[in-house]
Scaffold this active site. Sequence first.
Site, mmCIF file in Angstrom:
data_model
loop_
_atom_site.group_PDB
_atom_site.id
_atom_site.type_symbol
_atom_site.label_atom_id
_atom_site.label_comp_id
_atom_site.label_asym_id
_atom_site.label_seq_id
_atom_site.Cartn_x
_atom_site.Cartn_y
_atom_site.Cartn_z
ATOM 1 N N LYS A 13 -23.646 -83.711 15.034
ATOM 2 C CA LYS A 13 -24.365 -84.994 14.976
ATOM 3 C C LYS A 13 -23.399 -86.173 15.105
ATOM 4 O O LYS A 13 -23.640 -87.092 15.876
ATOM 5 C CB LYS A 13 -25.111 -85.133 13.633
ATOM 6 C CG LYS A 13 -26.136 -84.059 13.370
ATOM 7 C CD LYS A 13 -26.828 -84.268 12.038
ATOM 8 C CE LYS A 13 -25.912 -84.177 10.828
ATOM 9 N NZ LYS A 13 -25.325 -82.841 10.605
ATOM 10 N N ARG A 88 -32.211 -87.406 5.124
ATOM 11 C CA ARG A 88 -31.921 -85.990 4.881
ATOM 12 C C ARG A 88 -32.988 -85.345 4.013
ATOM 13 O O ARG A 88 -32.888 -84.148 3.731
ATOM 14 C CB ARG A 88 -30.571 -85.869 4.173
ATOM 15 C CG ARG A 88 -29.457 -85.348 5.082
ATOM 16 C CD ARG A 88 -28.211 -85.260 4.243
ATOM 17 N NE ARG A 88 -27.196 -84.426 4.790
ATOM 18 C CZ ARG A 88 -26.079 -84.889 5.371
ATOM 19 N NH1 ARG A 88 -25.881 -86.164 5.521
ATOM 20 N NH2 ARG A 88 -25.162 -84.040 5.790
ATOM 21 N N ARG A 127 -12.991 -77.952 11.621
ATOM 22 C CA ARG A 127 -13.108 -79.422 11.719
ATOM 23 C C ARG A 127 -11.941 -80.080 10.988
ATOM 24 O O ARG A 127 -11.562 -79.653 9.909
ATOM 25 C CB ARG A 127 -14.432 -79.875 11.094
ATOM 26 C CG ARG A 127 -14.496 -81.394 10.938
ATOM 27 C CD ARG A 127 -15.888 -81.916 10.880
ATOM 28 N NE ARG A 127 -16.621 -81.518 9.685
ATOM 29 C CZ ARG A 127 -17.894 -81.869 9.452
ATOM 30 N NH1 ARG A 127 -18.553 -82.599 10.342
ATOM 31 N NH2 ARG A 127 -18.503 -81.472 8.370
ATOM 32 N N ARG A 160 -11.864 -81.370 5.269
ATOM 33 C CA ARG A 160 -12.666 -81.980 4.204
ATOM 34 C C ARG A 160 -12.921 -80.959 3.101
ATOM 35 O O ARG A 160 -13.176 -79.793 3.385
ATOM 36 C CB ARG A 160 -14.023 -82.429 4.784
ATOM 37 C CG ARG A 160 -14.009 -83.833 5.325
ATOM 38 C CD ARG A 160 -15.227 -84.147 6.163
ATOM 39 N NE ARG A 160 -16.509 -83.836 5.550
ATOM 40 C CZ ARG A 160 -17.687 -84.082 6.130
ATOM 41 N NH1 ARG A 160 -17.723 -84.671 7.319
ATOM 42 N NH2 ARG A 160 -18.811 -83.760 5.545
ATOM 43 N N ARG A 171 -24.203 -75.970 1.556
ATOM 44 C CA ARG A 171 -24.742 -77.100 2.338
ATOM 45 C C ARG A 171 -25.801 -76.613 3.326
ATOM 46 O O ARG A 171 -26.790 -77.295 3.576
ATOM 47 C CB ARG A 171 -23.604 -77.822 3.069
ATOM 48 C CG ARG A 171 -22.684 -78.547 2.111
ATOM 49 C CD ARG A 171 -21.445 -79.047 2.794
ATOM 50 N NE ARG A 171 -21.728 -80.136 3.709
ATOM 51 C CZ ARG A 171 -20.895 -80.554 4.641
ATOM 52 N NH1 ARG A 171 -19.719 -79.975 4.802
ATOM 53 N NH2 ARG A 171 -21.226 -81.551 5.417
#
Length: 214
Positions: A13, A88, A127, A160, A171
């Site tokens: 996203k 969300r 990531r 992260r 998540r």
Amino acid sequence: MKIIMLGAPGAGKGTQAKMIAEKYGVPHISTGDIFRANIKNGTELGAKAKEYMDKGLLVPDELVVDLVIDRFKEPDCKNGYVLDGFPRTIPQAEALDKALSAIGETIDYAINVEVPDENIVKRMSGRRACVGCGATYHIVYNPTKEDGKCDTCGAELILRDDDKPETVLNRLKVYHEQTQPLINYYEAKGVMKEVDGTVDMKDVFAAIVEILGE
Ligand code: ADP
Ligand code: AMP
């Protein structure tokens, strides 16, 4: 042009929202980035948000909604925006609708970047985020020119905390329970569009441009 990006954590996203923002000249509004900036600056909001983020949980709606609705009042939002990570939950979507309808506006497109769960953990563990400017890379799919250094600002890159595999699984669970129902919500409003997020990021963007127009 008012756009919402939907999709699982790590679906791409943010990557696509940045490209949309650049091409169509609208701001990229990421609630995750806003929370991370607050954590970095040591604000009270940041401290509250961190408690939830570190566990892979959603920050409570009441800490998110006003923040975003206030952001829309900034002058750079006059031609629209691309929302990344908001709404969300159904209550967040309803609050957004209410705020927009009060000024006679609606969302133009909700774009779902579809990536199966089995691809997500690999995406997230690779990531890397820049501590300086927040740019996002991937060690395999979108590497930096110099190892461990941001191409844009030269600052250090980190994994992260919430991208560690055990948190990612949580998540994903939260995504399926609380965020995926938004697909039906925006389908019912006739603004839902879907793109295949498993292909190369440039091809994902090409599919989005097909939807939004040149
Ligand atoms: P989100 O904002 O949905 O959480 P990101 O845009 O940060 O996701 O993307 C998650 C990770 O996957 C990043 O490391 C990014 O570079 C990488 N990525 C994004 N799109 C693609 C793609 N189409 N193919 C492979 N990797 C991708
Ligand atoms: P993101 O950068 O979009 O992946 O968001 C990182 C984390 O910030 C999420 O896992 C949530 O804990 C929190 N967060 C971001 N946006 C929202 C939102 N709209 N509602 C609740 N929590 C959010």
